[in-house]
Design a protein around this motif. Sequence first.
Motif, PDB file in Angstrom:
ATOM      1  N   ALA A  75       0.828  -1.211   0.000  1.00 44.98           N
ATOM      2  CA  ALA A  75       0.000   0.000   0.000  1.00 44.98           C
ATOM      3  C   ALA A  75       0.854   1.249   0.000  1.00 44.98           C
ATOM      4  O   ALA A  75       0.515   2.257  -0.631  1.00 44.98           O
ATOM      5  CB  ALA A  75      -0.928  -0.004   1.216  1.00 44.98           C
ATOM      6  N   GLU A  76       1.993   1.168   0.685  1.00 43.85           N
ATOM      7  CA  GLU A  76       2.880   2.320   0.785  1.00 43.85           C
ATOM      8  C   GLU A  76       3.717   2.516  -0.474  1.00 43.85           C
ATOM      9  O   GLU A  76       3.957   3.647  -0.910  1.00 43.85           O
ATOM     10  CB  GLU A  76       3.791   2.145   2.003  1.00 43.85           C
ATOM     11  N   VAL A  77       4.148   1.430  -1.082  1.00 43.08           N
ATOM     12  CA  VAL A  77       5.092   1.537  -2.187  1.00 43.08           C
ATOM     13  C   VAL A  77       4.416   1.657  -3.551  1.00 43.08           C
ATOM     14  O   VAL A  77       5.013   2.132  -4.515  1.00 43.08           O
ATOM     15  CB  VAL A  77       6.058   0.327  -2.177  1.00 43.08           C
ATOM     16  N   HIS A  78       3.168   1.223  -3.657  1.00 48.17           N
ATOM     17  CA  HIS A  78       2.483   1.189  -4.951  1.00 48.17           C
ATOM     18  C   HIS A  78       2.501   2.528  -5.674  1.00 48.17           C
ATOM     19  O   HIS A  78       2.768   2.603  -6.877  1.00 48.17           O
ATOM     20  CB  HIS A  78       1.041   0.720  -4.777  1.00 48.17           C
ATOM     21  N   GLN A  79       2.233   3.607  -4.960  1.00 43.83           N
ATOM     22  CA  GLN A  79       2.124   4.908  -5.612  1.00 43.83           C
ATOM     23  C   GLN A  79       3.447   5.365  -6.213  1.00 43.83           C
ATOM     24  O   GLN A  79       3.458   6.167  -7.143  1.00 43.83           O
ATOM     25  CB  GLN A  79       1.624   5.948  -4.613  1.00 43.83           C
ATOM     26  N   HIS A  80       4.551   4.851  -5.711  1.00 43.50           N
ATOM     27  CA  HIS A  80       5.864   5.254  -6.229  1.00 43.50           C
ATOM     28  C   HIS A  80       6.341   4.350  -7.368  1.00 43.50           C
ATOM     29  O   HIS A  80       7.195   4.755  -8.158  1.00 43.50           O
ATOM     30  CB  HIS A  80       6.905   5.235  -5.104  1.00 43.50           C
ATOM     31  N   LEU A  81       5.791   3.135  -7.439  1.00 39.14           N
ATOM     32  CA  LEU A  81       6.282   2.155  -8.410  1.00 39.14           C
ATOM     33  C   LEU A  81       5.108   1.467  -9.100  1.00 39.14           C
ATOM     34  O   LEU A  81       5.058   0.253  -9.225  1.00 39.14           O
ATOM     35  CB  LEU A  81       7.157   1.120  -7.702  1.00 39.14           C
ATOM     36  N   ALA A  82       4.178   2.258  -9.577  1.00 37.00           N
ATOM     37  CA  ALA A  82       2.911   1.728 -10.089  1.00 37.00           C
ATOM     38  C   ALA A  82       3.085   0.794 -11.280  1.00 37.00           C
ATOM     39  O   ALA A  82       2.269  -0.112 -11.482  1.00 37.00           O
ATOM     40  CB  ALA A  82       1.978   2.876 -10.450  1.00 37.00           C
ATOM     41  N   ASP A  83       4.116   0.991 -12.083  1.00 36.85           N
ATOM     42  CA  ASP A  83       4.276   0.207 -13.310  1.00 36.85           C
ATOM     43  C   ASP A  83       5.322  -0.896 -13.205  1.00 36.85           C
ATOM     44  O   ASP A  83       5.626  -1.566 -14.201  1.00 36.85           O
ATOM     45  CB  ASP A  83       4.647   1.146 -14.467  1.00 36.85           C
ATOM     46  N   VAL A  84       5.868  -1.090 -12.025  1.00 43.10           N
ATOM     47  CA  VAL A  84       6.958  -2.056 -11.838  1.00 43.10           C
ATOM     48  C   VAL A  84       6.383  -3.386 -11.342  1.00 43.10           C
ATOM     49  O   VAL A  84       5.469  -3.413 -10.505  1.00 43.10           O
ATOM     50  CB  VAL A  84       7.993  -1.522 -10.834  1.00 43.10           C
ATOM     51  N   LEU A  85       6.901  -4.490 -11.849  1.00 39.83           N
ATOM     52  CA  LEU A  85       6.515  -5.807 -11.353  1.00 39.83           C
ATOM     53  C   LEU A  85       6.985  -5.967  -9.913  1.00 39.83           C
ATOM     54  O   LEU A  85       8.164  -5.756  -9.605  1.00 39.83           O
ATOM     55  CB  LEU A  85       7.132  -6.906 -12.225  1.00 39.83           C
ATOM     56  N   MET A  86       6.048  -6.334  -9.034  1.00 37.99           N
ATOM     57  CA  MET A  86       6.387  -6.569  -7.629  1.00 37.99           C
ATOM     58  C   MET A  86       6.008  -7.988  -7.244  1.00 37.99           C
ATOM     59  O   MET A  86       4.918  -8.453  -7.582  1.00 37.99           O
ATOM     60  CB  MET A  86       5.632  -5.597  -6.719  1.00 37.99           C
ATOM     61  N   VAL A  87       6.893  -8.630  -6.522  1.00 41.63           N
ATOM     62  CA  VAL A  87       6.622  -9.990  -6.050  1.00 41.63           C
ATOM     63  C   VAL A  87       6.917 -10.060  -4.560  1.00 41.63           C
ATOM     64  O   VAL A  87       7.754  -9.314  -4.040  1.00 41.63           O
ATOM     65  CB  VAL A  87       7.479 -11.038  -6.790  1.00 41.63           C
ATOM     66  N   HIS A  88       6.200 -10.933  -3.872  1.00 40.58           N
ATOM     67  CA  HIS A  88       6.579 -11.252  -2.501  1.00 40.58           C
ATOM     68  C   HIS A  88       7.171 -12.655  -2.478  1.00 40.58           C
ATOM     69  O   HIS A  88       7.037 -13.419  -3.444  1.00 40.58           O
ATOM     70  CB  HIS A  88       5.409 -11.100  -1.525  1.00 40.58           C
ATOM     71  N   THR A  89       7.820 -12.989  -1.378  1.00 48.76           N
ATOM     72  CA  THR A  89       8.546 -14.261  -1.280  1.00 48.76           C
ATOM     73  C   THR A  89       7.899 -15.207  -0.267  1.00 48.76           C
ATOM     74  O   THR A  89       8.528 -16.156   0.179  1.00 48.76           O
ATOM     75  CB  THR A  89      10.003 -14.013  -0.857  1.00 48.76           C
ATOM     76  N   SER A  90       6.647 -14.943   0.063  1.00 50.12           N
ATOM     77  CA  SER A  90       5.966 -15.696   1.118  1.00 50.12           C
ATOM     78  C   SER A  90       5.324 -16.972   0.589  1.00 50.12           C
ATOM     79  O   SER A  90       4.730 -16.982  -0.486  1.00 50.12           O
ATOM     80  CB  SER A  90       4.897 -14.815   1.766  1.00 50.12           C
ATOM     81  N   GLY A  91       5.387 -18.017   1.406  1.00 51.41           N
ATOM     82  CA  GLY A  91       4.703 -19.249   1.038  1.00 51.41           C
ATOM     83  C   GLY A  91       3.236 -19.242   1.418  1.00 51.41           C
ATOM     84  O   GLY A  91       2.433 -19.953   0.820  1.00 51.41           O
ATOM     85  N   SER A  92       2.864 -18.428   2.401  1.00 55.96           N
ATOM     86  CA  SER A  92       1.510 -18.478   2.940  1.00 55.96           C
ATOM     87  C   SER A  92       0.637 -17.284   2.563  1.00 55.96           C
ATOM     88  O   SER A  92      -0.542 -17.253   2.924  1.00 55.96           O
ATOM     89  CB  SER A  92       1.566 -18.585   4.471  1.00 55.96           C
ATOM     90  N   THR A  93       1.181 -16.320   1.841  1.00 53.57           N
ATOM     91  CA  THR A  93       0.420 -15.111   1.499  1.00 53.57           C
ATOM     92  C   THR A  93      -0.114 -15.209   0.078  1.00 53.57           C
ATOM     93  O   THR A  93       0.641 -15.424  -0.870  1.00 53.57           O
ATOM     94  CB  THR A  93       1.299 -13.860   1.643  1.00 53.57           C
ATOM     95  N   ASP A  94      -1.422 -15.021  -0.075  1.00 54.27           N
ATOM     96  CA  ASP A  94      -2.069 -15.093  -1.374  1.00 54.27           C
ATOM     97  C   ASP A  94      -1.579 -13.960  -2.276  1.00 54.27           C
ATOM     98  O   ASP A  94      -1.293 -12.853  -1.811  1.00 54.27           O
ATOM     99  CB  ASP A  94      -3.586 -14.985  -1.205  1.00 54.27           C
ATOM    100  N   ILE A  95      -1.478 -14.238  -3.561  1.00 56.50           N
ATOM    101  CA  ILE A  95      -1.067 -13.210  -4.506  1.00 56.50           C
ATOM    102  C   ILE A  95      -2.013 -12.018  -4.482  1.00 56.50           C
ATOM    103  O   ILE A  95      -1.618 -10.886  -4.786  1.00 56.50           O
ATOM    104  CB  ILE A  95      -0.962 -13.791  -5.940  1.00 56.50           C
ATOM    105  N   GLU A  96      -3.271 -12.241  -4.099  1.00 55.24           N
ATOM    106  CA  GLU A  96      -4.260 -11.156  -4.080  1.00 55.24           C
ATOM    107  C   GLU A  96      -3.916 -10.064  -3.077  1.00 55.24           C
ATOM    108  O   GLU A  96      -4.390  -8.938  -3.209  1.00 55.24           O
ATOM    109  CB  GLU A  96      -5.650 -11.715  -3.803  1.00 55.24           C
ATOM    110  N   VAL A  97      -3.111 -10.380  -2.073  1.00 54.23           N
ATOM    111  CA  VAL A  97      -2.677  -9.350  -1.132  1.00 54.23           C
ATOM    112  C   VAL A  97      -1.909  -8.263  -1.868  1.00 54.23           C
ATOM    113  O   VAL A  97      -2.012  -7.077  -1.529  1.00 54.23           O
ATOM    114  CB  VAL A  97      -1.827  -9.967  -0.005  1.00 54.23           C
TER     115      VAL A  97
END
Length: 259
Positions: A75-97
């Motif tokens: 939520a904090e970083v989206h506005q600064h990097l709106a067009d950049v591919l972002m990934v998380h490294t979590s096994g338990s967190t849904d991509i929808e987050v």
Amino acid sequence: MRISFIGAGRVAHHLAHVLSQHHHIIQIYSRSLEPAHTLAAQVGATATVNICEINPEIDLVIIAVSDQAIASVIAEVHQHLADVLMVHTSGSTDIEVLAKNHARAGVFYPLQTFSLDREIPWSDTPLFVEANSEADLVLLTKLAYQLSHRVYQYTSAQRLSLHLAAVFACNFSNYCYDMAKQIVDTQQVDFSLLYPLILETANKAVQHDPKQMQTGPAMRGDQNILNMHQQILDDAQREDLKNVYNLMSQQILQSHHPQ
């Protein structure tokens, strides 16, 4: 690729090091400057504690923070990097987050246990990728294959089942080693005497069906030995260990001697 990291912990440390062999690590962001600076210096990047200072001229942001922090970070970083591919490294967190706040969302999950003082066998470590778009899925798959020959395009639900299984296979089993050491330490017995047993058990688990490899007094239904072990723990006033012993013994008994 030009890659930046949000997070400077164990997962970020290992991923940044291995990816720096193939790509340019641009920035390391952390809420604390010292870990960000330490990791950045090791991989030829710059450190920052200000999300607004993350360079938007990058190809990928890897969010390697605790699971509970992922939503607030995106939520904090989206506005600064709106067009950049972002990934998380979590096994338990849904991509929808990520996806509910960011169009180019993905997952880059290594199924491994990470410690700062141990090398990771990347070529054999399973890597799981997921993305909102086919193009980004192809990109992440190619990136994963640069690290490992075991790359899988799994859904969030499949990944969550693996993460739960990993807690049993890794975290719980390691705590069993911890409890075993506590027991032998009380009698000044060398814990290393258990090393061959630990290694052989692990080898059997990866070569055969673990249920078929089960041994021990609970599997045999040997109540005399079970009672003796419980008494030892009673005498040592280790109700915590006795509770774990009883629970696991009952589960093994029910599995191998169903009523």
